[in-house]
Design a protein around this motif. Structure first.
Motif, short mmCIF file in Angstrom:
data_model
loop_
_atom_site.label_atom_id
_atom_site.label_comp_id
_atom_site.label_asym_id
_atom_site.label_seq_id
_atom_site.Cartn_x
_atom_site.Cartn_y
_atom_site.Cartn_z
N ASN A 98 0.84 -1.20 0.00
CA ASN A 98 0.00 0.00 0.00
C ASN A 98 0.88 1.25 0.00
N ARG A 99 1.07 1.83 -1.18
CA ARG A 99 1.86 3.04 -1.32
C ARG A 99 0.97 4.27 -1.53
N SER A 100 -0.31 4.14 -1.16
CA SER A 100 -1.23 5.25 -1.36
C SER A 100 -1.04 6.36 -0.34
N ALA A 198 -5.42 0.92 -10.18
CA ALA A 198 -4.65 2.08 -9.73
C ALA A 198 -5.44 2.83 -8.66
N TYR A 199 -4.72 3.41 -7.72
CA TYR A 199 -5.36 4.18 -6.65
C TYR A 199 -4.82 5.60 -6.65
N ARG A 200 -5.73 6.56 -6.76
CA ARG A 200 -5.40 7.98 -6.62
C ARG A 200 -6.66 8.69 -6.14
N ASP A 201 -6.67 8.99 -4.85
CA ASP A 201 -7.87 9.56 -4.23
C ASP A 201 -9.09 8.67 -4.49
N TRP A 203 -10.23 4.34 -5.87
CA TRP A 203 -9.89 3.31 -6.84
C TRP A 203 -10.38 3.69 -8.24
N ALA A 204 -9.46 3.66 -9.20
CA ALA A 204 -9.82 4.01 -10.58
C ALA A 204 -10.87 3.05 -11.13
N ARG A 207 -14.32 4.24 -10.12
CA ARG A 207 -14.76 5.46 -10.80
C ARG A 207 -15.03 5.20 -12.28
#
Length: 218
Positions: A98-100, A198-201, A203-204, A207
């Protein structure tokens, strides 16, 4: 006039020189008269057998702690293809750090094979050190709900077993209908195994769920 005679003399000398050089060079032997370089094949001894390359991915050992020191996600796969029955049985282990930067209550996996109904069937799923984790497939997104959030920089190890019932590739297939399936000529296994989104604010995959047309995953 002098220039003309000089040119003729130069031409005559050049032609004479070429003729002398041509006479002094030995002709190349024909294939029939050329000496044989190798009369027989060398015998291959026991030490001549090439060594097989090492496997690229090591399959997980039951009971072994799989948490790696590397920061990159890792996927180990073992798959059996029944070519005549058009079916794949697979075991997959995903090691995901987990590098989020935040704690995550669940993971989201892109399952591109599930974009077409009846192809992907999850037979079992588990998370190392979290026997209460649950798995829910919604369309082409597999949600792995953890019993406690995965802390930042912690590592989740997810094990999956599933089957793929490959669909027939229709005539005139395109990139959406021909990458995963079978025909009389071949079997295609494209975009067939689950992978963490991919996770950025967020889960892609949640969305923008994978669609049958276009590059929709990261």
């Amino acid at each position: 006039m002098t220039s003309f005679h000089s040119t003729r003399r130069f031409t005559f000398l050049a032609l004479t020189l070429c003729a002398l050089v041509a006479c002094s060079v030995s002709p190349t032997p024909s294939p029939a008269t050329a000496p044989a370089m190798l009369t027989r094949a060398p015998a291959l001894g026991p030490t001549s057998t090439p060594a097989l390359p090492a496997p690229m991915l090591a399959l997980p050992t039951p009971g072994k702690d799989l948490r790696p020191s590397a920061s990159a996600p890792q996927i180990s796969l073992r798959a059996d293809l029944d070519y005549a029955a058009h079916r794949v049985r697979a075991q997959e282990t995903i090691t995901w750090p987990n590098r989020s930067g935040v704690a995550l209550p669940h993971l989201a996996l892109d399952v591109l094979a599930a974009r077409r109904p009846g192809v992907f069937t999850l037979t079992s799923g588990s998370v190392q050190d979290d026997p209460s984790a649950t798995f829910t497939l919604n369309g082409a997104v597999l949600k792995v709900v953890l019993s406690k959030p995965l802390a930042a920089d912690a590592v989740a190890v997810v094990a999956l077993e599933y089957t793929l019932d490959l669909p027939p590739i229709p005539r005139g297939a395109d990139g959406a209908t021909g990458t995963l399936g079978w025909s009389a000529h071949q079997t295609n296994l494209g975009d067939w195994f689950p992978a963490v989104s991919a996770y950025r604010d967020g889960w892609a995959a949640e969305r923008n769920p994978p669609h049958v047309v276009g590059e929709t995953t990261v």
